[in-house]
Design an enzyme around this catalytic site. Structure first.
Site, PDB file in Angstrom:
ATOM      1  N   HIS A 253      -2.465   9.540   8.295  1.00 33.94           N
ATOM      2  CA  HIS A 253      -3.459   8.936   7.385  1.00 33.94           C
ATOM      3  C   HIS A 253      -2.896   8.694   5.990  1.00 33.94           C
ATOM      4  O   HIS A 253      -3.493   7.959   5.206  1.00 33.94           O
ATOM      5  CB  HIS A 253      -4.697   9.847   7.288  1.00 33.94           C
TER       6      HIS A 253
ATOM      7  N   ASP B 224      -1.985   5.691  -2.010  1.00 36.36           N
ATOM      8  CA  ASP B 224      -3.028   6.151  -1.089  1.00 36.36           C
ATOM      9  C   ASP B 224      -2.731   5.590   0.290  1.00 36.36           C
ATOM     10  O   ASP B 224      -2.336   4.418   0.409  1.00 36.36           O
ATOM     11  CB  ASP B 224      -4.402   5.635  -1.570  1.00 36.36           C
TER      12      ASP B 224
HETATM   13  P1  ADP Z   1      -9.260  10.615   0.561  1.00 38.79           P
HETATM   14  O1  ADP Z   1      -9.273  10.674   2.027  1.00 38.79           O
HETATM   15  O2  ADP Z   1      -7.901  10.773  -0.021  1.00 38.79           O
HETATM   16  O3  ADP Z   1     -10.227  11.533  -0.099  1.00 38.79           O
HETATM   17  P2  ADP Z   1     -10.611   8.039   0.845  1.00 38.79           P
HETATM   18  O4  ADP Z   1     -11.081   7.105  -0.192  1.00 38.79           O
HETATM   19  O5  ADP Z   1      -9.888   7.399   1.979  1.00 38.79           O
HETATM   20  O6  ADP Z   1      -9.719   9.146   0.126  1.00 38.79           O
HETATM   21  O7  ADP Z   1     -11.809   8.813   1.481  1.00 38.79           O
HETATM   22  C1  ADP Z   1     -12.747   9.534   0.726  1.00 38.79           C
HETATM   23  C2  ADP Z   1     -13.947   9.732   1.620  1.00 38.79           C
HETATM   24  O8  ADP Z   1     -14.726  10.810   1.125  1.00 38.79           O
HETATM   25  C3  ADP Z   1     -14.829   8.501   1.669  1.00 38.79           C
HETATM   26  O9  ADP Z   1     -15.162   8.229   2.999  1.00 38.79           O
HETATM   27  C4  ADP Z   1     -16.051   8.924   0.873  1.00 38.79           C
HETATM   28  O10 ADP Z   1     -17.253   8.346   1.308  1.00 38.79           O
HETATM   29  C5  ADP Z   1     -16.087  10.397   1.163  1.00 38.79           C
HETATM   30  N1  ADP Z   1     -16.850  11.094   0.141  1.00 38.79           N
HETATM   31  C6  ADP Z   1     -17.007  10.768  -1.138  1.00 38.79           C
HETATM   32  N2  ADP Z   1     -17.840  11.608  -1.739  1.00 38.79           N
HETATM   33  C7  ADP Z   1     -18.206  12.480  -0.837  1.00 38.79           C
HETATM   34  C8  ADP Z   1     -19.045  13.605  -0.841  1.00 38.79           C
HETATM   35  N3  ADP Z   1     -19.685  13.985  -1.903  1.00 38.79           N
HETATM   36  N4  ADP Z   1     -19.176  14.280   0.300  1.00 38.79           N
HETATM   37  C9  ADP Z   1     -18.520  13.898   1.410  1.00 38.79           C
HETATM   38  N5  ADP Z   1     -17.710  12.839   1.473  1.00 38.79           N
HETATM   39  C10 ADP Z   1     -17.556  12.155   0.365  1.00 38.79           C
HETATM   40  C1  G6P Z   2      -6.868  13.050   2.922  1.00 38.98           C
HETATM   41  C2  G6P Z   2      -6.055  13.544   4.088  1.00 38.98           C
HETATM   42  C3  G6P Z   2      -6.935  14.285   5.080  1.00 38.98           C
HETATM   43  C4  G6P Z   2      -7.740  15.370   4.374  1.00 38.98           C
HETATM   44  C5  G6P Z   2      -8.510  14.772   3.186  1.00 38.98           C
HETATM   45  C6  G6P Z   2      -9.280  15.828   2.391  1.00 38.98           C
HETATM   46  O1  G6P Z   2      -7.733  12.089   3.390  1.00 38.98           O
HETATM   47  O2  G6P Z   2      -5.399  12.469   4.718  1.00 38.98           O
HETATM   48  O3  G6P Z   2      -6.154  14.866   6.100  1.00 38.98           O
HETATM   49  O4  G6P Z   2      -8.632  15.978   5.263  1.00 38.98           O
HETATM   50  O5  G6P Z   2      -7.604  14.117   2.325  1.00 38.98           O
HETATM   51  O6  G6P Z   2      -8.438  16.873   2.008  1.00 38.98           O
HETATM   52  P1  G6P Z   2      -8.632  18.371   2.506  1.00 38.98           P
HETATM   53  O7  G6P Z   2      -7.426  19.083   1.987  1.00 38.98           O
HETATM   54  O8  G6P Z   2      -9.906  18.832   1.914  1.00 38.98           O
HETATM   55  O9  G6P Z   2      -8.703  18.369   3.991  1.00 38.98           O
END
Ligand code: ADP
Ligand code: G6P
Length: 507
Positions: free
Chosen positions: A175, A387
């Site tokens: 990812h 990202d």
């Molecule tokens: P990363 O995986 O690095 O955090 P992304 O932008 O790909 O970055 O994904 C972030 C995800 O977390 C999005 O699907 C977003 O909707 C979700 N997200 C944002 N705020 C919240 C929250 N308060 N609770 C759960 N998920 C959330």
């Molecule tokens: C990114 C990574 C995921 C991870 C997420 C949240 O999206 O690719 O593998 O689950 O960040 O991070 P965390 O450390 O809370 O799992």
């Protein structure tokens, strides 16, 4: 959902599960919360629609709760899939999750070598936790299953699965980005990681750039391997085995966002936000607290926009949600302090009676709140330094029901390969570029916003979550030659005048 690629039962393994157990206060109640991050957002609808088993770490120390599987089963009852927990001790959590995964691989793969801590102890624990995952998976697997391993925490699982006698096809999806050769070479365990990855049958990357980086590492470090093909899936021959290596940009369930955005709850909240922001454009940022997200650069860009373009003052408000993440790692905690210091400075510099330039929140929003903000925002500022994909960018467009709004997007987010022609692309290190993009987005005509947003929504709809899974599983299937063309690579925005001849410049 297409049924073409449905027959095999899915066994999915990732470190993060859709639910996380947490204790409120010492000796307090145990609660289940939704896991945050793009991996959970992407995988949860896949498992919900296709069924199967999801194996991962429930987020707590081994021994704290007895019978975790029963608790997980209750929390996901009726979702259409099973969840199974892998128990980690406190030391495993520290060395595997906080250590090797998030202080070695995460920073290195996001091109941030100076944030890496190459402690040899981390690697040993990473190996033994991967072996533990492998034995948990081996205990669940049945003939005919497809085993799909996700993300950088579990790159070494395939060898252990094979040693345990598992013969089913093994897929892996990364990812996060894959780093360029010179960075990958700094990793003390570089050969071990490459070797582990080559034990999978299909390796999936987010973008053509990530795959190219991986193949360059392979060709440089293992000159005997042979790479063939040039489409979405390429073939790596290692001895008598062939490993498929493909590009599959991860996505969201477009319809789920679009439908939720129309719901009564969301519509009511959107009306509330519109009256709160009456006459002002809401600029939205939603980021997990992470140095890869470039939150300070974004804030500096916003500050410069307010300095350079005074007509923005009192006419825009930045709503920035920062979602707590990996708070036990010092760099994450320091990032929070830096962000909050910058927010304070900007408030101090620009706040006027009746207007604050930033609404900053450190916490979580529920789905209604998140989607209402997406729908109400006139501009989304998605400016990570690097990202894998960035699903926030896609969620913003899917929720933009009125077909307006401008996506300002980092050219180093994987999503830019797909969305570059219709988003306003920025280099997140260029704060002047961010400032100018904010102003350009603010000044953009409604017709241009609608034209761009329609195109963005179409791309995201066409390559949504179903497309992602179907394309991946088709690549894993016997012949592996599906629709494998049209790979996009992000092109930097060319500044006006670049490489023009003297004559051109004078005319
Ligand atoms: P990363 O995986 O690095 O955090 P992304 O932008 O790909 O970055 O994904 C972030 C995800 O977390 C999005 O699907 C977003 O909707 C979700 N997200 C944002 N705020 C919240 C929250 N308060 N609770 C759960 N998920 C959330
Ligand atoms: C990114 C990574 C995921 C991870 C997420 C949240 O999206 O690719 O593998 O689950 O960040 O991070 P965390 O450390 O809370 O799992």
């Amino acid at each position: 959902m297409s049924t073409a690629a449905k027959p095999r039962r899915l066994i999915v393994a990732s470190n993060r599960l859709p639910v996380v157990l947490s204790q409120h206060g010492e000796g307090g109640d145990w609660r289940l919360e939704r896991g945050s991050g793009g991996l959970v957002t992407a995988l949860e609808p896949v498992l919900r629609e296709r069924g199967g088993v999801w194996i991962g770490w429930p987020g707590i120390e081994k021994g704290k709760v007895t019978n975790i599987d029963a608790l997980l089963a209750r929390s996901t009852a009726g979702q259409g899939y099973e969840v199974k927990g892998v128990d980690l001790t406190a030391r495993q959590r520290d060395d595997f999750y906080l250590g090797f995964s998030n202080q070695v691989i995460w920073p290195l793969f996001h091109d941030l070598l100076t944030q890496c801590n190459f402690d040899p102890r981390f690697w040993k624990t990473y190996r033994n936790v991967n072996a533990q995952f492998a034995s948990r998976i081996a205990g669940e697997v049945r003939e005919g299953d497809f085993i799909w391993i996700h993300d950088y925490h579990l790159m070494a699982v395939a060898r252990d699965l094979r040693s345990a006698g598992v013969a089913q096809p093994l897929g892996f999806f990364l990812h996060i980005p894959f780093p360029p050769l010179d960075l990958f070479l700094t990793l003390p365990w570089r050969y071990r990681i490459l070797d582990s990855l080559l034990a999978f049958d299909l390796l999936g990357f987010q973008t053509a750039r990530d795959r190219r980086n991986f193949l360059q590492c392979l060709e440089h470090m293992a000159p005997d391997v042979d790479v063939s093909g040039d489409g979405r899936v390429q073939f790596v021959t290692v001895g008598d085995r062939t490993v498929r290596v493909g590009v599959f940009p991860v996505s969201i369930d477009f319809d789920e966002f679009a439908v939720t955005a129309q719901s009564d709850d969301v519509s009511e909240r959107v009306a509330g936000l519109r009256s709160e922001f009456l006459g002002r454009t809401m600029i939205l940022g939603v980021d997990r607290l992470d140095y890869s997200k470039g939150i300070p650069h974004k804030l500096q860009g916003y500050r410069l926009a307010l300095e350079r373009y005074p007509d923005l003052r009192e006419r825009v408000t930045l709503v920035q949600l920062v979602v707590p993440s990996r708070e036990d790692i010092p760099e994450y905690f320091q990032m929070k302090e830096e962000v909050e210091r910058l927010v304070g400075q900007i408030q101090g510099q620009f706040t006027r009676s009746g207007w604050v330039p930033i609404h900053y929140q450190y916490g979580r929003w529920d789905r209604t709140e998140l989607i209402a903000h997406y729908r109400a925002a006139g501009i989304a500022l998605v400016t990570p330094l690097k990202d894998g994909m960035n699903l926030v960018a896609k969620e913003y467009c899917a929720s933009s029901l009125e077909g307006k709004g401008v996506l300002v997007l980092s050219e180093f987010a994987g999503a830019s390969a797909q969305l570059q022609d219709h988003a306003l692309l920025v280099n997140p290190h260029d704060v002047e570029g961010i400032a100018d993009a904010i102003y350009r987005a603010f000044m953009m005509s409604t017709a241009e916003q609608q034209r761009r947003m329609q195109e963005l929504r179409q791309i995201i709809r066409d390559t949504g979550m179903d497309w992602w899974v179907d394309t991946y599983l088709a690549a894993a299937a016997a012949d592996g030659h599906g629709e494998f063309s049209d790979l996009e690579t992000t092109r930097p925005q060319v500044p006006p005048g670049f490489l023009e001849t003297e004559d051109d410049l004078q005319s």
